[in-house]
Motif scaffolding. Structure first.
Motif, short mmCIF file in Angstrom:
data_model
loop_
_atom_site.label_atom_id
_atom_site.label_comp_id
_atom_site.label_asym_id
_atom_site.label_seq_id
_atom_site.Cartn_x
_atom_site.Cartn_y
_atom_site.Cartn_z
N ALA A 1 -0.21 10.32 1.04
CA ALA A 1 -0.14 9.77 2.40
C ALA A 1 0.74 10.63 3.30
O ALA A 1 1.70 11.26 2.84
N ASN A 2 0.42 10.62 4.57
CA ASN A 2 1.20 11.36 5.56
C ASN A 2 2.43 10.53 5.96
O ASN A 2 2.27 9.44 6.53
N PRO A 3 3.64 11.01 5.70
CA PRO A 3 4.84 10.23 6.06
C PRO A 3 5.34 10.50 7.48
O PRO A 3 6.34 9.92 7.91
N HIS B 1 -0.58 3.30 11.84
CA HIS B 1 -1.63 3.06 10.85
C HIS B 1 -1.31 1.87 9.96
O HIS B 1 -0.20 1.31 10.03
N GLY B 2 -2.28 1.50 9.12
CA GLY B 2 -2.09 0.39 8.20
C GLY B 2 -1.60 0.85 6.84
O GLY B 2 -1.01 1.95 6.72
N SER B 3 -1.84 0.04 5.83
CA SER B 3 -1.26 0.29 4.51
C SER B 3 -2.12 1.20 3.64
O SER B 3 -1.77 1.47 2.49
N ALA B 4 -3.24 1.65 4.17
CA ALA B 4 -4.12 2.63 3.50
C ALA B 4 -4.26 2.39 2.00
O ALA B 4 -3.92 3.28 1.20
N PRO B 5 -4.75 1.23 1.61
CA PRO B 5 -4.83 0.95 0.17
C PRO B 5 -5.68 1.97 -0.60
O PRO B 5 -5.44 2.18 -1.79
N ASP B 6 -6.61 2.62 0.12
CA ASP B 6 -7.48 3.60 -0.56
C ASP B 6 -6.71 4.80 -1.13
O ASP B 6 -7.19 5.47 -2.03
N ILE B 7 -5.53 5.09 -0.59
CA ILE B 7 -4.79 6.25 -1.09
C ILE B 7 -3.40 5.86 -1.62
O ILE B 7 -2.58 6.73 -1.92
N ALA B 8 -3.15 4.55 -1.72
CA ALA B 8 -1.81 4.10 -2.14
C ALA B 8 -1.49 4.58 -3.56
O ALA B 8 -2.36 4.63 -4.42
N GLY C 1 0.83 -1.21 0.00
CA GLY C 1 0.00 0.00 0.00
C GLY C 1 0.86 1.26 0.00
O GLY C 1 1.76 1.41 -0.82
N ILE C 2 0.61 2.14 0.96
CA ILE C 2 1.40 3.38 1.04
C ILE C 2 2.79 3.13 1.63
O ILE C 2 3.61 4.05 1.67
N GLY C 3 3.05 1.89 2.09
CA GLY C 3 4.33 1.58 2.74
C GLY C 3 5.55 2.10 1.99
O GLY C 3 6.39 2.82 2.56
N ALA D 1 3.98 -0.67 6.23
CA ALA D 1 2.76 -1.36 6.68
C ALA D 1 2.54 -2.52 5.72
O ALA D 1 3.06 -2.53 4.61
N VAL D 2 1.77 -3.51 6.17
CA VAL D 2 1.49 -4.64 5.28
C VAL D 2 0.00 -4.86 5.12
O VAL D 2 -0.80 -4.44 5.95
N GLY D 3 -0.35 -5.51 4.02
CA GLY D 3 -1.74 -5.92 3.79
C GLY D 3 -2.46 -5.08 2.76
O GLY D 3 -1.97 -4.04 2.32
N SER E 1 -4.96 12.31 14.69
CA SER E 1 -4.54 11.75 13.40
C SER E 1 -3.70 10.51 13.55
O SER E 1 -2.63 10.53 14.16
N ILE E 2 -4.16 9.47 12.92
CA ILE E 2 -3.42 8.21 12.90
C ILE E 2 -2.14 8.37 12.06
O ILE E 2 -1.18 7.64 12.23
N GLY E 3 -2.13 9.35 11.19
CA GLY E 3 -0.97 9.56 10.32
C GLY E 3 0.23 10.17 11.03
O GLY E 3 1.28 10.39 10.43
N MET E 4 0.07 10.47 12.34
CA MET E 4 1.14 11.14 13.08
C MET E 4 1.82 10.23 14.11
O MET E 4 2.73 10.67 14.78
P1 NAD Z 1 -5.46 2.00 7.67
O1 NAD Z 1 -4.75 2.56 8.85
O2 NAD Z 1 -4.61 1.48 6.57
O3 NAD Z 1 -6.43 3.12 7.05
C1 NAD Z 1 -7.49 3.71 7.77
C2 NAD Z 1 -7.80 5.09 7.18
O4 NAD Z 1 -6.75 5.99 7.53
C3 NAD Z 1 -7.85 5.10 5.65
O5 NAD Z 1 -8.84 6.00 5.22
C4 NAD Z 1 -6.49 5.59 5.23
O6 NAD Z 1 -6.47 6.25 3.99
C5 NAD Z 1 -6.14 6.54 6.37
N1 NAD Z 1 -4.69 6.56 6.60
C6 NAD Z 1 -3.94 5.60 7.20
N2 NAD Z 1 -2.66 5.96 7.21
C7 NAD Z 1 -2.58 7.17 6.61
C8 NAD Z 1 -1.50 8.04 6.31
N3 NAD Z 1 -0.24 7.77 6.63
N4 NAD Z 1 -1.79 9.20 5.67
C9 NAD Z 1 -3.05 9.51 5.34
N5 NAD Z 1 -4.11 8.73 5.61
C10 NAD Z 1 -3.88 7.55 6.22
O7 NAD Z 1 -6.44 0.87 8.22
P2 NAD Z 1 -7.39 -0.13 7.44
O8 NAD Z 1 -8.02 0.56 6.28
O9 NAD Z 1 -8.21 -0.76 8.47
O10 NAD Z 1 -6.42 -1.26 6.87
C11 NAD Z 1 -5.88 -1.27 5.55
C12 NAD Z 1 -4.90 -2.43 5.44
O11 NAD Z 1 -3.81 -2.22 6.32
C13 NAD Z 1 -5.50 -3.78 5.80
O12 NAD Z 1 -5.02 -4.74 4.90
C14 NAD Z 1 -4.99 -4.03 7.19
O13 NAD Z 1 -4.89 -5.40 7.48
C15 NAD Z 1 -3.63 -3.39 7.11
N6 NAD Z 1 -3.06 -3.00 8.42
C16 NAD Z 1 -1.73 -3.17 8.57
C17 NAD Z 1 -1.12 -2.76 9.74
C18 NAD Z 1 0.37 -2.94 9.86
O14 NAD Z 1 1.02 -3.24 8.89
N7 NAD Z 1 0.94 -2.75 11.04
C19 NAD Z 1 -1.87 -2.17 10.76
C20 NAD Z 1 -3.24 -1.96 10.55
C21 NAD Z 1 -3.82 -2.38 9.37
#
Ligand code: NAD
Length: 359
Positions: free
Chosen positions: A292-294, A280-287, A12-14, A72-74, A259-262
């Protein structure tokens, strides 16, 4: 001695966020940080190439590294893999297990510039700085026996909540030492009015307290802790708790910051070797969109410098650079508000590197 650092971008955004964090690491190298930086595949990215989320080569590199930086993974692409052992998150769990990363540090910091973004009133959270120390490899998530079975004509699900004294003592020491470096206040969270395992937890924390007379130890039941976290979060300095309570409380604390991005995190083992990653996770919606917030990943580098590489001055320098960029009004889309300037992932990286260099 040159220490090894392994960067695992993941999915994702990793790759986008670790690219910016790696630039900060390189800037630290230029200021004398003696490290060798390598990278590797983990999660879905590793599955696509090797058919497994934690290839032997990655594990070997991880074992040899003093610090691991994970993106992040997934993502949905891998959600249909039938063999659960091959899912991306198993790669992450595998690294934690193989390296014995039992101590999870989850800071919840509200930058004054972002206090408006919290779901609580700004005055309750502005300047918030809590460190949650969560036990990560024991407790009810791993206790045996566990399962679902037929008993007296119906199905019964069961898990075992178990901690040994040595496991409690190990995480307790991490927390007391953390408190010594901060405001010297440690709150141990348990459910000692109901659960024997946490009666033992409380006893061990009390015993340890005599070895850390400069730290003020208090105890709180987990239900009260949840309430206090949203009522008056600034009363906490360091919080120590078991795996499940820590899982829940650290997510609640994360949300206080807006913010989870912080939010960075660290997972350490007994030798101080650690894996550092954003919460946070891999945020596939914005990958792939460069939005993404680094900052959580950049702040994870600061934690690595502080907790695994013993470079507190460089760590502070990174944290100050992030504060400066926020002061200047730069925001990625997730933390943008009226009057701020929305920038891309790479532009945010540029700004932090520049602020780091200018100090
Ligand atoms: P997520 O944290 O990836 O995203 C949740 C929301 O927060 C999304 O709208 C996303 O766009 C936003 N967001 C997250 N990080 C951001 C960033 N750095 N900048 C801007 N916006 C950000 O959680 P999710 O959607 O529940 O999970 C997505 C994938 O990530 C799943 O496959 C899940 O299993 C995986 N995941 C991985 C980890 C990890 O690697 N440690 C932790 C949590 C979820």
């Amino acid at each position: 001695m040159t220490q090894k650092i392994l960067v695992l971008p993941g999915d994702g955004i990793g790759p986008e966020i670790t690219a910016q964090a790696s630039r900060i690491l390189v800037a630290c190298q230029a200021r004398g940080l003696d490290v060798e930086i390598d990278d590797g595949l983990l999660g879905g990215a590793a599955y696509d190439v090797h058919g497994e989320p934690l290839p032997a080569e990655t594990l070997e590199k991880a074992k040899a590294a003093r610090g691991i930086l994970l993106g992040a993974v997934g993502g949905p692409k891998w959600d249909t893999i039938e063999d659960l052992a091959k899912r991306p998150e198993k790669g992450l769990l595998g690294v934690r297990k193989q390296l014995g990363l039992f101590g999870n540090l989850r800071p919840a910091i509200t930058y004054p510039q972002l206090a408006q973004a919290s779901s609580l009133k700004p005055e309750l959270v502005a300047g918030l700085d809590i460190m949650i120390v969560r036990e990560l490899t024991g407790g009810i998530y791993f206790g045996q026996p566990r399962g679902i079975e037929e008993r007296d004509g119906e199905r019964v699900g069961f898990n075992t909540y178990v901690y040994s004294e040595s496991e409690i003592e190990r995480i307790g020491r991490v927390a007391f030492e953390m408190a010594q470096k901060r405001d010297k206040k440690l709150c141990s969270v348990d459910k000692a009015n109901v659960l024997e395992v946490t009666i033992l937890w409380r006893e061990v924390m009390e015993r340890l307290a005599s070895e850390y007379p400069d730290v003020e130890l208090s105890h709180m039941y987990v239900d009260n802790a949840a309430m206090q976290l949203v009522r008056a979060p600034k009363q906490f300095d360091v919080v120590v708790t078991g795996n499940m309570f820590g899982d829940i409380l650290s997510d609640a604390a994360a949300m206080l910051t807006g913010s989870i991005g912080m939010l960075p995190s660290a997972s350490l083992n007994e030798s101080g070797q650690g894996m550092y990653e954003p919460c946070h996770g891999s945020a596939p919606d914005i990958a792939g969109q460069n939005v993404a917030n680094p900052l959580a990943t950049i702040l994870s580098v600061a934690m690595m410098l502080r907790y695994s590489l013993n470079e507190p001055a460089l760590a502070s320098r990174i944290e100050k650079a992030v504060g400066k960029v926020l002061d200047d009004g730069l925001r990625t889309a997730d933390i943008a508000s009226q009057g701020t300037r929305t920038v891309s992932t790479t532009a945010m990286g540029d700004a932090v590197v520049a602020a780091f260099e200018r100090q």
